[in-house]
Design an enzyme around this catalytic site. Sequence first.
Site, PDB file in Angstrom:
ATOM      1  N   GLY A  45      -1.364  -6.171 -12.183  1.00 31.17           N
ATOM      2  CA  GLY A  45      -0.973  -4.709 -13.094  1.00 31.17           C
ATOM      3  C   GLY A  45      -2.014  -4.852 -15.116  1.00 31.17           C
ATOM      4  O   GLY A  45      -1.822  -5.452 -15.382  1.00 31.17           O
ATOM      5  N   CYS A  55       0.588  -1.447  -0.055  1.00 26.95           N
ATOM      6  CA  CYS A  55       0.012   0.054   0.315  1.00 26.95           C
ATOM      7  C   CYS A  55       1.059   1.126   0.166  1.00 26.95           C
ATOM      8  O   CYS A  55       2.099   1.232   0.999  1.00 26.95           O
ATOM      9  CB  CYS A  55      -0.629  -0.221   1.171  1.00 26.95           C
ATOM     10  SG  CYS A  55      -1.768   1.216   0.913  1.00 26.95           S
ATOM     11  N   GLY A  61      -6.872  -6.195 -10.793  1.00 29.31           N
ATOM     12  CA  GLY A  61      -8.063  -5.065  -9.919  1.00 29.31           C
ATOM     13  C   GLY A  61      -8.593  -4.589 -10.392  1.00 29.31           C
ATOM     14  O   GLY A  61     -10.604  -4.837 -10.825  1.00 29.31           O
TER      15      GLY A  61
HETATM   16  C1  LIG Z   1      -9.366   1.592  -5.309  1.00 27.71           C
HETATM   17  C2  LIG Z   1      -8.005   0.387  -5.086  1.00 27.71           C
HETATM   18  C3  LIG Z   1      -7.756   0.586  -4.164  1.00 27.71           C
HETATM   19  C4  LIG Z   1      -7.199  -0.904  -3.090  1.00 27.71           C
HETATM   20  N1  LIG Z   1      -7.530  -1.503  -2.579  1.00 27.71           N
HETATM   21  C5  LIG Z   1      -6.478  -2.203  -1.506  1.00 27.71           C
HETATM   22  C6  LIG Z   1      -6.057  -2.698  -0.665  1.00 27.71           C
HETATM   23  O1  LIG Z   1      -6.503  -3.393   0.045  1.00 27.71           O
HETATM   24  N2  LIG Z   1      -5.053  -3.483  -0.717  1.00 27.71           N
HETATM   25  C7  LIG Z   1      -4.276  -3.938  -1.070  1.00 27.71           C
HETATM   26  O2  LIG Z   1      -3.709  -4.764  -1.578  1.00 27.71           O
HETATM   27  N3  LIG Z   1      -3.827  -3.392  -2.904  1.00 27.71           N
HETATM   28  C8  LIG Z   1      -4.626  -2.860  -3.140  1.00 27.71           C
HETATM   29  N4  LIG Z   1      -4.745  -2.041  -4.186  1.00 27.71           N
HETATM   30  C9  LIG Z   1      -4.451  -2.738  -5.632  1.00 27.71           C
HETATM   31  C10 LIG Z   1      -4.598  -3.446  -6.216  1.00 27.71           C
HETATM   32  O3  LIG Z   1      -4.982  -4.625  -5.645  1.00 27.71           O
HETATM   33  C11 LIG Z   1      -4.079  -3.630  -7.592  1.00 27.71           C
HETATM   34  O4  LIG Z   1      -2.499  -4.365  -6.184  1.00 27.71           O
HETATM   35  C12 LIG Z   1      -3.478  -2.199  -8.529  1.00 27.71           C
HETATM   36  O5  LIG Z   1      -4.732  -2.251  -8.389  1.00 27.71           O
HETATM   37  C13 LIG Z   1      -2.763  -2.969  -9.549  1.00 27.71           C
HETATM   38  O6  LIG Z   1      -3.735  -4.334  -9.955  1.00 27.71           O
HETATM   39  P1  LIG Z   1      -4.991  -3.258 -11.532  1.00 27.71           P
HETATM   40  O7  LIG Z   1      -4.129  -2.936 -12.519  1.00 27.71           O
HETATM   41  O8  LIG Z   1      -5.570  -4.645 -11.836  1.00 27.71           O
HETATM   42  O9  LIG Z   1      -5.770  -2.969 -10.923  1.00 27.71           O
HETATM   43  C14 LIG Z   1      -6.130  -1.600  -4.474  1.00 27.71           C
HETATM   44  C15 LIG Z   1      -5.816  -0.358  -5.427  1.00 27.71           C
HETATM   45  C16 LIG Z   1      -7.190   0.429  -6.071  1.00 27.71           C
HETATM   46  C17 LIG Z   1      -7.424   1.311  -6.977  1.00 27.71           C
END
Ligand SMILES: Cc1cc2nc3c(=O)[nH]c(=O)nc-3n(C[C@H](O)[C@H](O)[C@H](O)COP(=O)(O)O)c2cc1C
Length: 312
Positions: free
Chosen positions: A195, A95, A218
């Site tokens: 990602g 985070c 995500g």
């Molecule tokens: C709104 C939001 C909330 C997120 N909350 C968490 C979380 O609680 N724990 C975590 O490990 N990552 C969190 N992430 C990161 C996502 O799990 C992920 O690693 C990141 O969005 C990249 O993946 P993506 O490109 O598929 O979205 C969050 C991301 C977003 C955008």
Amino acid sequence: MKNNLPDLMLSPLAGYTDAGFRKLAKMYGCGITVTEMVSAKALLYKNPNTKVLLFNDESGFKAAQLFGSEASVFAEVVKFDCLAPFDAIDINMGCPQRKIISNGEGCALMEDLSRAAKIIRSVKNNTDKLVSVKFRKGYINKNSAAEFAKMCADNGADYITVHGRTSSQQFSGKADYAAIASAVKAVNIPVFANGDVIDRNSYLKIKDETGCFGVAVGRGAIGKPYIFCELLNKDYNFDILEAVKLHINTLLKIYADHIVANDIKKHIVNYVKGMRNNKELINFIMQKKDTLSILNELKNFLNKKSNTSQDI
Ligand SMILES: Cc1cc2nc3c(=O)[nH]c(=O)nc-3n(C[C@H](O)[C@H](O)[C@H](O)COP(=O)(O)O)c2cc1C
């Protein structure tokens, strides 16, 4: 699937991947769900708002994600009954939020390998569940994905999830698949690449370029809990009204109606994105404070829409 570990994960998204959304994702082929991040310290102090985040109503493999900076706190809370239904404990070391980093939690742990190692060991030594760590390419602008992956594996992590962005990037720019690939090469435990997966092509690309065991999705799942069927090239049928009803009914098991009403709005906005005349519906539901009027209005909107398309 490796030793019963599924290879498709819904990445945790605080504010989105609540128990209702996770249940929907599972119905559409997601193998692993993870709770939103939960403070280990708040759990220790029995904060009721925290415990509710651990409610789950889904079948299949599920992980609870904890964040914190003190190994002794993790050692205590992983024994709590509220974690009993989970198959794995996922430790958040990715985070990038300032208030998290400034407490030495989340991605700050990528700069403090000995503390991170101690946390992983304390979880491992106090639970029989699988232990996983979710982290990034690196802290600030560094690329330490391979080194950090190795540290996780050496200290007992059973699998890891690597988001290919640094903490400075937060969620902007492109995920670095070469950095994830370096983590894959560094360890013998399953690695989930994370990602920018938004469709089948990007899913095949991240698998191909990283050599990962599994993939974590995500933002690509927001408004699309059925994305997992698309990734797996499986047929599916998605009914917005039925999905919203199921989501609401799941959340009503733990929250009061007005809280659920407020929470479901963002999901509906995402479901009707790009649909004609959606502004009127969105304006209406934004003013509503109960789930019944929100559902009725959504039903009217979808009925009108299907009548219009039949007319054409
Ligand atoms: C709104 C939001 C909330 C997120 N909350 C968490 C979380 O609680 N724990 C975590 O490990 N990552 C969190 N992430 C990161 C996502 O799990 C992920 O690693 C990141 O969005 C990249 O993946 P993506 O490109 O598929 O979205 C969050 C991301 C977003 C955008």
